[in-house]
Design a protein around this motif. Structure first.
Motif, mmCIF file in Angstrom:
data_model
loop_
_atom_site.group_PDB
_atom_site.id
_atom_site.type_symbol
_atom_site.label_atom_id
_atom_site.label_comp_id
_atom_site.label_asym_id
_atom_site.label_seq_id
_atom_site.Cartn_x
_atom_site.Cartn_y
_atom_site.Cartn_z
ATOM 1 N N THR A 109 0.838 -1.198 0.000
ATOM 2 C CA THR A 109 0.000 0.000 0.000
ATOM 3 C C THR A 109 0.875 1.251 0.000
ATOM 4 O O THR A 109 0.607 2.219 -0.717
ATOM 5 N N PHE A 110 1.950 1.224 0.784
ATOM 6 C CA PHE A 110 2.867 2.365 0.856
ATOM 7 C C PHE A 110 3.463 2.668 -0.522
ATOM 8 O O PHE A 110 3.478 3.815 -0.969
ATOM 9 N N PHE A 112 2.214 1.916 -3.361
ATOM 10 C CA PHE A 112 1.162 2.416 -4.226
ATOM 11 C C PHE A 112 0.876 3.893 -3.957
ATOM 12 O O PHE A 112 0.671 4.688 -4.877
ATOM 13 N N ILE A 113 0.885 4.264 -2.676
ATOM 14 C CA ILE A 113 0.600 5.657 -2.327
ATOM 15 C C ILE A 113 1.711 6.577 -2.858
ATOM 16 O O ILE A 113 1.444 7.652 -3.384
ATOM 17 N N VAL A 114 2.955 6.122 -2.754
ATOM 18 C CA VAL A 114 4.054 6.935 -3.294
ATOM 19 C C VAL A 114 3.918 7.069 -4.805
ATOM 20 O O VAL A 114 4.193 8.113 -5.387
ATOM 21 N N TYR A 115 3.425 5.991 -5.447
ATOM 22 C CA TYR A 115 3.199 6.024 -6.894
ATOM 23 C C TYR A 115 2.200 7.131 -7.250
ATOM 24 O O TYR A 115 2.329 7.807 -8.265
ATOM 25 N N LEU B 9 12.627 5.347 -1.326
ATOM 26 C CA LEU B 9 11.356 6.061 -1.202
ATOM 27 C C LEU B 9 11.304 6.909 0.061
ATOM 28 O O LEU B 9 10.729 7.985 0.076
ATOM 29 N N ALA B 13 11.001 10.495 -1.254
ATOM 30 C CA ALA B 13 9.569 10.782 -1.351
ATOM 31 C C ALA B 13 9.007 11.166 0.020
ATOM 32 O O ALA B 13 8.402 12.227 0.170
ATOM 33 N N MET B 211 -3.872 13.399 -10.725
ATOM 34 C CA MET B 211 -2.876 13.847 -11.690
ATOM 35 C C MET B 211 -3.249 15.178 -12.350
ATOM 36 O O MET B 211 -2.391 16.018 -12.594
ATOM 37 N N THR B 266 -6.381 9.235 -2.579
ATOM 38 C CA THR B 266 -5.389 8.168 -2.650
ATOM 39 C C THR B 266 -5.775 7.016 -1.741
ATOM 40 O O THR B 266 -5.628 5.848 -2.086
ATOM 41 N N ALA B 270 -6.394 3.309 -2.923
ATOM 42 C CA ALA B 270 -5.639 2.165 -2.410
ATOM 43 C C ALA B 270 -6.602 1.069 -1.945
ATOM 44 O O ALA B 270 -6.363 -0.117 -2.165
ATOM 45 N N ARG B 274 -6.884 -2.701 -3.572
ATOM 46 C CA ARG B 274 -6.713 -3.915 -2.783
ATOM 47 C C ARG B 274 -7.859 -4.876 -3.063
ATOM 48 O O ARG B 274 -7.680 -6.062 -3.191
#
Lengths: 278, 279
Positions: A109-110, A112-115, B9, B13, B211, B266, B270, B274
């Motif tokens: 999930t992490f 994906f969220i960064v994506y 990341l 990020a 986006m 987001t 997510a 899932r």
């Protein structure tokens, strides 16, 4: 069997979409081969090249601007960041798709969220990180930061792909005495080749097209990549420059468009994997 | 083997995001470390005219562009789903705007919207649809439409091809059964296609909202936010303030303004993903 009438209707319905999609590129080509005298003559029909084609705009672009350097810089950045991203993402995707560990779901999930984190949210603080690492105004600033948005995307894509490969194959390799990395290299990589090709193509396309980081982290003309260079450094004053601008835009789009036309099916598979397969 | 990716990341990020959050709560200028001011930037910004306008522009831009891409994307997918010789190349052709570098293709649009030499104006004038040249990028309302048009142009391929992938998964038997029962083409679209496409529609919609609302290149290249900031978006304003003026505190606050909304989207996304994963 598709009847002729039905096919004709399909073509007629597709035509506006195809023209809409391709017209700007056709326009780049027409503009870039026209002589200035014709290009800036309002009395002329803009669709025709009456005065004959000219290479002047391209000659100017390649001989009197930093355009060749920008192409080279883009190639270096795109190839290096793609190589790094594909290796990192393959390892991560394999771990996420295969290994059972406690926080697997949280980690995916992490990723994906960064994506989903847009680059426009991060360019300001990243500029300071880049300068703290003494990378400002170098190609390294891009090679290092691009994987941050490429890796999550291709990890996600590859994990979906890898989970479709039966794990038994890999387990038998382990039973036969392969190490985990050995099994990954000898069994999974050959089977996952289409997925890896798609991931590489996507990574390269993303890196080649990136704009805001290239614009922010690099200010010296000779270090720019082609996306920022053409937009910022070719536009100068009031001189009429559209011929070489359009030529530059066209030439710089060609590498990715060529790759795309060669590997069309891989691109389509990758584009749809994200949303449909999960 | 996850460690290198996680480290990357976290450093490139998560840390920048937290750093942006911190900056947005300070009065930092380039060269001078700022004071901690709490939420003052976020409270003061909407009272400035330029930010209020930018926020409104961003919302308008996002809603208009996403709605257009949704409707046109569905139409495109339905066309692309037809079978005819050479369909593979038609699919390839409509995807080209997605694959080409956006900053460069927007440059072509800038030239097509040029005040004196616009090819669009030439066509319109020669078809006698307009009496004189239109200043596409010079008048606020037209400039807003122009940036939306260009965003739709570059985003449509993604919508079309993703919807197409969704369409392909709809079992053909459903259509056949409905046809036997005498349901027309429109009826089949509303009763079968749309409901079964819902997961794909939701995913694409959320993805595109994130986006589009954070778009930068379209406006930066086409209008630079003008005329008089009427096409300014949060990302372009943050860029202008952060890099030209060096007002990092406010710039960070601007770029983070929609962050709570984006974070919610987001999160929903997510969750949806899932569920899709478990199918």
């Amino acid at each position: 069997m598709v009847s002729g009438r039905r096919a004709a209707l399909t073509y007629a319905l597709s035509a506006p979409f195809v023209v809409f999609a391709l017209f700007p590129f056709a326009w780049m080509l027409v503009t870039s081969i026209k002589k200035n005298s014709e290009l800036y003559d309002l009395a002329q029909n803009p669709f025709l090249v009456r005065a004959g084609p000219t290479w002047d705009h391209y000659r100017f672009l390649f001989q009197h601007t930093a355009f060749p350097l920008w192409l080279r810089n883009s190639a270096i950045v795109a190839i290096a960041s793609t190589a790094a991203s594909v290796v990192l993402a393959s390892l991560a995707a394999h771990a996420l798709a295969r290994l059972r560990f406690r926080y697997a779901e949280g980690v995916s999930t992490f990723v994906f969220i960064v994506y989903l984190m847009p680059t426009t949210l991060l360019f300001l603080p990243l500029a300071r990180v880049v300068s703290a690492l003494h990378l400002s105004n170098t190609l390294w600033s891009l090679i290092v930061t691009y994987p941050a948005f490429m890796v999550p995307f291709i990890t996600w894509m590859l994990a979906a792909y890898l989970s479709s490969i039966p794990r038994d194959l890999e387990e038998s390799a382990l039973v036969d005495g392969c190490t985990r990395l050995g099994a990954l290299w000898r069994v999974v990589v050959p089977l996952a080749r289409p997925g890896l090709i798609t991931a590489t193509l996507f990574a390269f396309t993303l890196a080649w097209s990136e704009f805001i980081y290239a614009l922010t982290f690099i200010s010296t003309t000779s270090v720019k990549t082609v996306t920022a260079g053409v937009v910022v450094d070719l536009i100068r004053g009031d001189v009429f420059y559209w011929g070489s601008l359009m030529g530059g835009a066209l030439v710089a789009s060609l590498p990715v468009v060529l790759l795309f036309s060669l590997f069309l099916d891989y691109y389509v598979a990758g584009l749809t994997a994200g949303a449909v397969k999960g | 083997m996850l460690a290198p990716t996680l480290l990357l990341l976290l450093l490139l990020a998560v840390y920048p995001l937290l750093y942006a959050l911190y900056l947005s709560m300070t009065s930092t200028q380039v060269g001078t470390p700022g004071r901690f001011v709490g939420l003052a930037n976020f409270v003061r910004l909407p009272q400035t005219q330029i930010f209020a306008l930018t926020l409104w522009n961003t919302v308008w831009y996002t809603v208009a562009a996403v709605a257009a891409k949704l409707v046109l994307g569905l139409a495109l997918a339905l066309v692309l789903a037809q079978r005819a010789p050479g369909m593979r190349w038609i699919r390839g052709a409509v995807l080209v705007p997605w694959v080409a570098p956006i900053s460069l293709s927007v440059l072509a649009w800038t030239w097509m919207f040029d005040l004196s030499f616009s090819v669009i104006n030439w066509v319109l004038m020669h078809l006698h649809l307009v009496p004189g040249p239109i200043a596409w990028l010079g008048a606020p309302r037209l400039a807003r439409c122009a940036v939306v048009l260009v965003n739709v142009w570059s985003g449509l391929p993604f919508f079309g091809i993703t919807f197409l992938a969704g369409l392909v998964t709809v079992p053909q038997e459903l259509y056949e059964a409905a046809t036997v029962d005498g349901v027309g083409a429109m009826g089949r679209f509303w009763a079968i296609t749309l409901p079964l496409l819902r997961p794909v529609l939701a995913t694409v919609l959320l993805f595109s909202l994130v986006m589009t609302s954070s778009d930068f290149a379209t406006v930066f290249v086409l209008t630079h936010g003008g005329p008089m900031n009427t096409t300014q978006l949060l990302a372009t304003l943050a860029f202008k303030l952060g890099l030209a003026t060096g007002d990092l505190g406010n710039a960070a606050a601007i770029s983070l303004y929609l962050f709570p909304a984006l974070a919610c989207m987001t999160y929903v996304q997510a969750r949806l993903m899932r569920r899709a994963w478990q199918w």
